[in-house]
Scaffold this active site. Structure first.
Site, mmCIF file in Angstrom:
data_model
loop_
_atom_site.group_PDB
_atom_site.id
_atom_site.type_symbol
_atom_site.label_atom_id
_atom_site.label_comp_id
_atom_site.label_asym_id
_atom_site.label_seq_id
_atom_site.Cartn_x
_atom_site.Cartn_y
_atom_site.Cartn_z
ATOM 1 N N ILE A 14 0.681 -1.336 0.055
ATOM 2 C CA ILE A 14 -0.091 -0.112 -0.036
ATOM 3 C C ILE A 14 0.990 1.098 0.045
ATOM 4 O O ILE A 14 0.556 2.087 -0.701
ATOM 5 C CB ILE A 14 -0.928 -0.068 1.204
ATOM 6 C CG1 ILE A 14 -1.913 -1.276 1.201
ATOM 7 C CG2 ILE A 14 -1.829 1.218 1.156
ATOM 8 C CD1 ILE A 14 -2.664 -1.438 -0.029
ATOM 9 N N CYS A 139 -9.375 -3.035 2.374
ATOM 10 C CA CYS A 139 -9.944 -2.993 0.688
ATOM 11 C C CYS A 139 -11.348 -3.615 0.740
ATOM 12 O O CYS A 139 -12.049 -3.104 -0.069
ATOM 13 C CB CYS A 139 -8.955 -3.856 0.148
ATOM 14 S SG CYS A 139 -8.455 -5.285 0.985
ATOM 15 N N ARG A 167 -8.879 -13.379 -1.470
ATOM 16 C CA ARG A 167 -7.516 -13.673 -2.131
ATOM 17 C C ARG A 167 -6.616 -14.303 -1.093
ATOM 18 O O ARG A 167 -6.687 -13.751 0.034
ATOM 19 C CB ARG A 167 -6.592 -12.511 -2.824
ATOM 20 C CG ARG A 167 -6.332 -11.426 -2.261
ATOM 21 C CD ARG A 167 -5.116 -11.599 -1.739
ATOM 22 N NE ARG A 167 -4.366 -10.230 -0.871
ATOM 23 C CZ ARG A 167 -4.592 -10.069 0.339
ATOM 24 N NH1 ARG A 167 -5.055 -10.995 1.193
ATOM 25 N NH2 ARG A 167 -4.037 -8.972 0.865
ATOM 26 N N HIS A 218 -10.240 -9.815 -4.502
ATOM 27 C CA HIS A 218 -11.338 -10.657 -3.859
ATOM 28 C C HIS A 218 -12.721 -10.483 -4.508
ATOM 29 O O HIS A 218 -12.744 -9.593 -5.240
ATOM 30 C CB HIS A 218 -11.593 -9.703 -2.601
ATOM 31 C CG HIS A 218 -10.458 -9.444 -1.566
ATOM 32 N ND1 HIS A 218 -9.509 -10.447 -0.854
ATOM 33 C CD2 HIS A 218 -9.894 -8.179 -1.474
ATOM 34 C CE1 HIS A 218 -8.785 -9.966 -0.268
ATOM 35 N NE2 HIS A 218 -8.655 -8.479 -0.261
HETATM 36 P P1 NAD Z 1 3.257 -4.763 3.604
HETATM 37 O O1 NAD Z 1 3.792 -5.871 4.397
HETATM 38 O O2 NAD Z 1 3.073 -5.112 2.209
HETATM 39 O O3 NAD Z 1 4.143 -3.497 3.750
HETATM 40 C C1 NAD Z 1 4.438 -3.140 4.969
HETATM 41 C C2 NAD Z 1 5.993 -2.311 5.073
HETATM 42 O O4 NAD Z 1 6.162 -1.664 6.193
HETATM 43 C C3 NAD Z 1 7.032 -3.150 4.758
HETATM 44 O O5 NAD Z 1 7.746 -2.663 3.683
HETATM 45 C C4 NAD Z 1 7.866 -3.139 6.024
HETATM 46 O O6 NAD Z 1 9.224 -3.409 5.734
HETATM 47 C C5 NAD Z 1 7.537 -1.761 6.719
HETATM 48 N N1 NAD Z 1 7.636 -1.797 8.037
HETATM 49 C C6 NAD Z 1 7.244 -2.700 8.904
HETATM 50 N N2 NAD Z 1 7.351 -2.005 10.296
HETATM 51 C C7 NAD Z 1 7.606 -0.911 10.112
HETATM 52 C C8 NAD Z 1 7.839 0.244 11.092
HETATM 53 N N3 NAD Z 1 7.822 0.022 12.242
HETATM 54 N N4 NAD Z 1 8.188 1.528 10.476
HETATM 55 C C9 NAD Z 1 8.395 1.520 9.301
HETATM 56 N N5 NAD Z 1 8.113 0.655 8.238
HETATM 57 C C10 NAD Z 1 7.699 -0.597 8.818
HETATM 58 O O7 NAD Z 1 1.812 -4.393 4.027
HETATM 59 P P2 NAD Z 1 0.530 -3.837 3.338
HETATM 60 O O8 NAD Z 1 0.122 -4.944 2.464
HETATM 61 O O9 NAD Z 1 0.961 -2.771 2.550
HETATM 62 O O10 NAD Z 1 -0.379 -3.516 4.559
HETATM 63 C C11 NAD Z 1 -0.212 -2.270 5.207
HETATM 64 C C12 NAD Z 1 -1.584 -1.727 5.738
HETATM 65 O O11 NAD Z 1 -2.434 -1.964 4.564
HETATM 66 C C13 NAD Z 1 -1.935 -2.833 6.758
HETATM 67 O O12 NAD Z 1 -2.857 -2.226 7.566
HETATM 68 C C14 NAD Z 1 -3.092 -3.899 5.876
HETATM 69 O O13 NAD Z 1 -4.178 -4.312 6.613
HETATM 70 C C15 NAD Z 1 -3.495 -2.456 5.184
HETATM 71 N N6 NAD Z 1 -4.068 -3.014 3.818
HETATM 72 C C16 NAD Z 1 -3.421 -4.043 2.966
HETATM 73 C C17 NAD Z 1 -4.208 -4.307 1.739
HETATM 74 C C18 NAD Z 1 -3.542 -5.482 1.051
HETATM 75 O O14 NAD Z 1 -4.145 -6.109 0.122
HETATM 76 N N7 NAD Z 1 -2.030 -5.593 1.080
HETATM 77 C C19 NAD Z 1 -5.365 -3.803 1.237
HETATM 78 C C20 NAD Z 1 -5.806 -2.634 1.883
HETATM 79 C C21 NAD Z 1 -5.326 -2.513 3.320
#
Ligand code: NAD
Length: 342
Positions: A14, A139, A167, A218
Site C-alpha cells: 500500500i 480494501c 485472495r 477479492h
Molecule cells: P506490507 O507488508 O506489504 O508492507 C508493510 C511495510 O512496512 C513493509 O515494507 C515493512 O518493511 C514496513 N514496516 C514494518 N514495520 C515498520 C515500522 N515500524 N516502520 C516503518 N516501516 C515498517 O503491508 P501492506 O499489505 O502494505 O499493509 C499495510 C496496511 O495496509 C495494513 O494495515 C493492511 O491491513 C492494510 N491493507 C493492505 C491491503 C493489501 O491487500 N495488501 C489492502 C488494504 C489495506
C-alpha cells in the site's frame, strides 16, 4: 497555496502506491518514505530519487542512501500516511505521532479505536475534515462501503448479507496462502460487517468470508434487502453513475478476476496496471422482490490508494469532499474510459 507535505511510513504494497499517488497530486509534495529494511522496493525508490528516511527500528540498511533519521522525517512532514503492517500503526501513533501532535492516516489493519474516524471518501468525507487521526478502512470494507452507500442513498437498506471470497495473498507474497484449499473463516459475522458499520453505522449487515488460492482480487457475493423495490436496469445505472465503481460485462469477455486485471493493464493508465474501481458484473446483478443481488470484485492492492489521498486532504482541513474526489480521480485516471462497455 503551499503544498501539503506528506511522508509515508511503511513502503510495502500500500505504501509504495500511496507514495506514487501523492507524487501525482498538484497540491501535495512527497517529502519521503521510510526505509525499514534493505529490499528491492527501497532500491527502486532510490533509483527514482524518492528520499529515504530511517524508520525507527531498522534492520541493516547500510547499503541505502538515507536522507535523514526518523525525527528529521517527522519534522519535515505535515502529515504521515502510516502503511505499516497491521497493529504496528497503533504503536507508531502512541510512540511517535501523538507526542509530536503529528497528523496521521492509518490503514484498515488498525482498529477503529486507534483513530478519530474511519473513512471512505464517497460515504463520509465530511466527518474526517480537520481530524488528526483517520483510518482508511480495508480494501474489502472500502468495496462494500462504496456500493452499499450508493444503494442506501437510492433505495434505503433494510439488511445486507455478504460473503467475501478473499485472495490468499498479494501477488509478490511467497509466505501466505492457501495454495491448494478453500479456507472458511470460522467466525461469524466476519470482521467485515462490523467494519462497514464504522463508516455506515446504520447499515444492518451480516458478513462471512473464506480464503481461496488466488492472488489477484477479492470477490463479494452480496444480497441487499432494499426498503424500496429496485430494478436491474436502474441498479445498473446507479452503479454506472457512481464514481469509483466500474460495471463490466461478460459479453466483452471480462468474465473473471484474471480478465479484470488484464483489462486494467490494457487501459494503459499510469498506475501499475491497477484497478482502483470496484468491479460489478452487469450480468451478475439480479432482483427478486425487494432483494438486490450483485457480485463485485476488489483489487486489494489499489482500491484504498485514492481513499488515502482524499483522507490526507480531509485531515488537512480541505472541506469540499466532492472536489477532493474529482481532483484525486483526475490525477490517478480513476473512472477513465468507464463507459466503454456497450
Ligand atoms: P506490507 O507488508 O506489504 O508492507 C508493510 C511495510 O512496512 C513493509 O515494507 C515493512 O518493511 C514496513 N514496516 C514494518 N514495520 C515498520 C515500522 N515500524 N516502520 C516503518 N516501516 C515498517 O503491508 P501492506 O499489505 O502494505 O499493509 C499495510 C496496511 O495496509 C495494513 O494495515 C493492511 O491491513 C492494510 N491493507 C493492505 C491491503 C493489501 O491487500 N495488501 C489492502 C488494504 C489495506
Amino acid at each position: 497555496m503551499s503544498k501539503i507535505k506528506v511522508g509515508i511510513v511503511g513502503y510495502g504494497t500500500i505504501g509504495k502506491r500511496v507514495a506514487d499517488a501523492v507524487l501525482l497530486q498538484e497540491d501535495m509534495e512527497l517529502v519521503g518514505v521510510t526505509a525499514h529494511s534493505y529490499n528491492y522496493r527501497m532500491l527502486a525508490a532510490m533509483a527514482r530519487n524518492i528520499p529515504l528516511y530511517e524508520a525507527p527500528e531498522v534492520e541493516d540498511i547500510s547499503k541505502l542512501k538515507i536522507a535523514g533519521n526518523f525525527p528529521d522525517f517527522l519534522s519535515r512532514v505535515d502529515i504521515v500516511v502510516d502503511c505499516t503492517p497491521k497493529k504496528e500503526g497503533a504503536l507508531m501513533k502512541e510512540k511517535y505521532y501523538a507526542p509530536l501532535k503529528k497528523k496521521a492516516i492509518f490503514q484498515g489493519g488498525e482498529k477503529s479505536k486507534t483513530v478519530d474516524v474511519s473513512f471512505c471518501a464517497q460515504a463520509n468525507y465530511d466527518s474526517a475534515v480537520g481530524k488528526d487521526y483517520v483510518r482508511v478502512v480495508s480494501c474489502n470494507t472500502t468495496g462494500l462501503c462504496r456500493t452499499l452507500h450508493a444503494i442506501k442513498q437510492r433505495y434505503g437498506i433494510a439488511a445486507v448479507h455478504a460473503t467475501m471470497i478473499r485472495r490468499g495473498a498479494d501477488p509478490w507474497d511467497i509466505r501466505h496462502g492457501p495454495i491448494n484449499a478453500i479456507v472458511p473463516e470460522l467466525q461469524l459475522p466476519s470482521h467485515h460487517g462490523p467494519d462497514v458499520q464504522t463508516v455506515l453505522p446504520d447499515v444492518n449487515i451480516f458478513t462471512s468470508a473464506l480464503s481461496v488460492s488466488t492472488t489477484l482480487m477479492h470477490v463479494h457475493s452480496i444480497t441487499v434487502d432494499c426498503k424500496e423495490i429496485p430494478s436491474v436496469e436502474e441498479a445498473l445505472k446507479l452503479f454506472e453513475n457512481t464514481t469509483r465503481i466500474r460495471v463490466v460485462d461478460n459479453a466483452s469477455m471480462v468474465r473473471s478476476t484474471a480478465e479484470v486485471m488484464e483489462f486494467a493493464k490494457d487501459l494503459g493508465r499510469d498506475t501499475r496496471g491497477d484497478m482502483p474501481e470496484i468491479i460489478i458484473w452487469k450480468e451478475g446483478v439480479g432482483v427478486t422482490g425487494n432483494k438486490l443481488l450483485y457480485m463485485q470484485a476488489i483489487h486489494q492492492e489499489s482500491d484504498v490508494v485514492c481513499e488515502n489521498i482524499d483522507a490526507i486532504r480531509a485531515a488537512m482541513g480541505f472541506k469540499d469532499g466532492k472536489k477532493s474526489i474529482e481532483m484525486t480521480n483526475k490525477a490517478l485516471g480513476i473512472d477513465y474510459c468507464k463507459s466503454c462497455i456497450q
